[in-house]
Write a protein that holds these residues in place. Structure first.
Motif, PDB file in Angstrom:
ATOM      1  N   TRP A 180       0.806  -1.213   0.000  1.00 29.45           N
ATOM      2  CA  TRP A 180       0.000   0.000   0.000  1.00 29.45           C
ATOM      3  C   TRP A 180       0.847   1.274   0.000  1.00 29.45           C
ATOM      4  CZ3 TRP A 180      -3.760  -2.163   4.267  1.00 29.45           C
ATOM      5  CH2 TRP A 180      -4.643  -3.063   3.658  1.00 29.45           C
ATOM      6  N   ARG A 181       2.149   1.143  -0.244  1.00 35.02           N
ATOM      7  CA  ARG A 181       3.030   2.307  -0.337  1.00 35.02           C
ATOM      8  C   ARG A 181       2.939   3.176   0.914  1.00 35.02           C
ATOM      9  NH1 ARG A 181       7.087   2.031  -3.485  1.00 35.02           N
ATOM     10  NH2 ARG A 181       6.957   0.047  -2.391  1.00 35.02           N
ATOM     11  N   LEU A 182       3.003   2.542   2.075  1.00 34.42           N
ATOM     12  CA  LEU A 182       2.914   3.276   3.334  1.00 34.42           C
ATOM     13  C   LEU A 182       4.165   4.113   3.558  1.00 34.42           C
ATOM     14  CD1 LEU A 182       1.594   0.407   5.649  1.00 34.42           C
ATOM     15  CD2 LEU A 182       0.237   2.190   4.516  1.00 34.42           C
ATOM     16  N   ALA A 183       3.972   5.354   3.961  1.00 31.88           N
ATOM     17  CA  ALA A 183       5.096   6.203   4.342  1.00 31.88           C
ATOM     18  C   ALA A 183       5.504   5.927   5.780  1.00 31.88           C
ATOM     19  CB  ALA A 183       4.738   7.674   4.172  1.00 31.88           C
ATOM     20  N   ARG A 184       4.547   5.547   6.604  1.00 27.86           N
ATOM     21  CA  ARG A 184       4.804   5.167   7.987  1.00 27.86           C
ATOM     22  C   ARG A 184       3.654   4.286   8.468  1.00 27.86           C
ATOM     23  NH1 ARG A 184       4.140  10.660   7.830  1.00 27.86           N
ATOM     24  NH2 ARG A 184       6.389  10.903   8.082  1.00 27.86           N
TER      25      ARG A 184
END
Length: 248
Positions: free
Chosen positions: A155-159
């Motif tokens: 999900w392309r999580l940044a954090r």
């Protein structure tokens, strides 16, 4: 065998005396010649340590003498050099930040799937009830670039604090399937699986995370390496440090 033992471990267990425990653990680790990081929060402990094997294992054994940490399990790997520069013991609000105080793994874990069972499911293309398997990577996007399970959702999580919102946005893709959440060592995917189950998704956590899978299974169904938060940068499926060029 390389001379430096590296361990990763975590345990969700109530800790009410973090401030008093912090100097004790730091002094014990420094006396043993260890380097790395120990995180202490009210919800539990998370540690990454490296040093001479007898000293590392003695530190863990002494830690387990405290009933709160008796169930602590470690994942081991080896390196030619010390991958940490100093010894730190930090106090944190959470040992992995999610900003969802209702998620309390110490009270009840989400069900876990063993690495060997997961391999069998992936080999056959479904779980033991014939349901489709969805592999869900709960790590940050830059970590996924080093490697992940074949066909895993990213999900392309940044954090990690973004995970609950991402789960809500992608819920339809998970419903009716067996979701296996995974991460480096198990800590993030444990919270993730609990959150998903609270949202009505049939979610399991990969017991021991990617590093546990590498230890018990190896590279089957996994592409690439696993990013680690020390100077080794990433580990191959045989748990040796990376030798190639970092992803761009």
């Amino acid at each position: 065998m390389e001379p430096v033992l590296n361990i990763a471990a975590y345990l969700f267990t109530p800790i009410t005396d973090r401030e008093q425990l912090r100097p004790v653990l730091r002094e014990r680790a420094e006396a043993a010649g260890l380097k790395g990081t120990v995180l202490l929060a009210e919800e539990g402990i998370n540690l990454f340590l490296a040093g001479e094997a007898p000293a590392v294992r003695r530190f863990v054994d002494e830690l387990r003498e405290d009933p709160r940490f008796a169930a602590l399990t470690t994942k081991e790997s080896w390196s030619a050099e010390q991958p940490f520069r100093k010894m730190l013991v930090k106090l944190k609000r959470e040992i992995i930040r999610m900003d969802h105080p209702t998620i309390r793994p110490a009270d009840e874990r989400a069900p876990a799937v063993a690495p060997s069972t997961l391999k069998r499911w992936l080999d056959q293309g479904h779980d033991d009830e014939g349901r489709d398997i969805v592999m869900l990577d709960t790590r940050n996007a830059f970590e996924v670039e080093y490697g992940t399970f074949e066909g895993a959702l990213d999900w392309r999580l940044a954090r990690f604090t973004h995970f609950p919102d991402a789960a809500s946005a992608h819920r339809d893709a998970l419903e009716g399937k067996t979701v296996v959440s995974f991460c480096t060592g198990g800590i993030r995917c444990e919270k993730a699986a609990i959150h998903l189950r609270d949202e009505g998704i049939d979610a399991l956590q990969l017991d021991g995370g990617i590093l546990g899978y590498f230890e018990h299974v190896g590279r089957d169904h996994y592409d690439g390496e696993c990013f680690v938060f020390d100077e080794r940068e990433a580990l191959a499926p045989d748990l040796t440090p990376r030798t190639g060029v970092a992803p761009s």
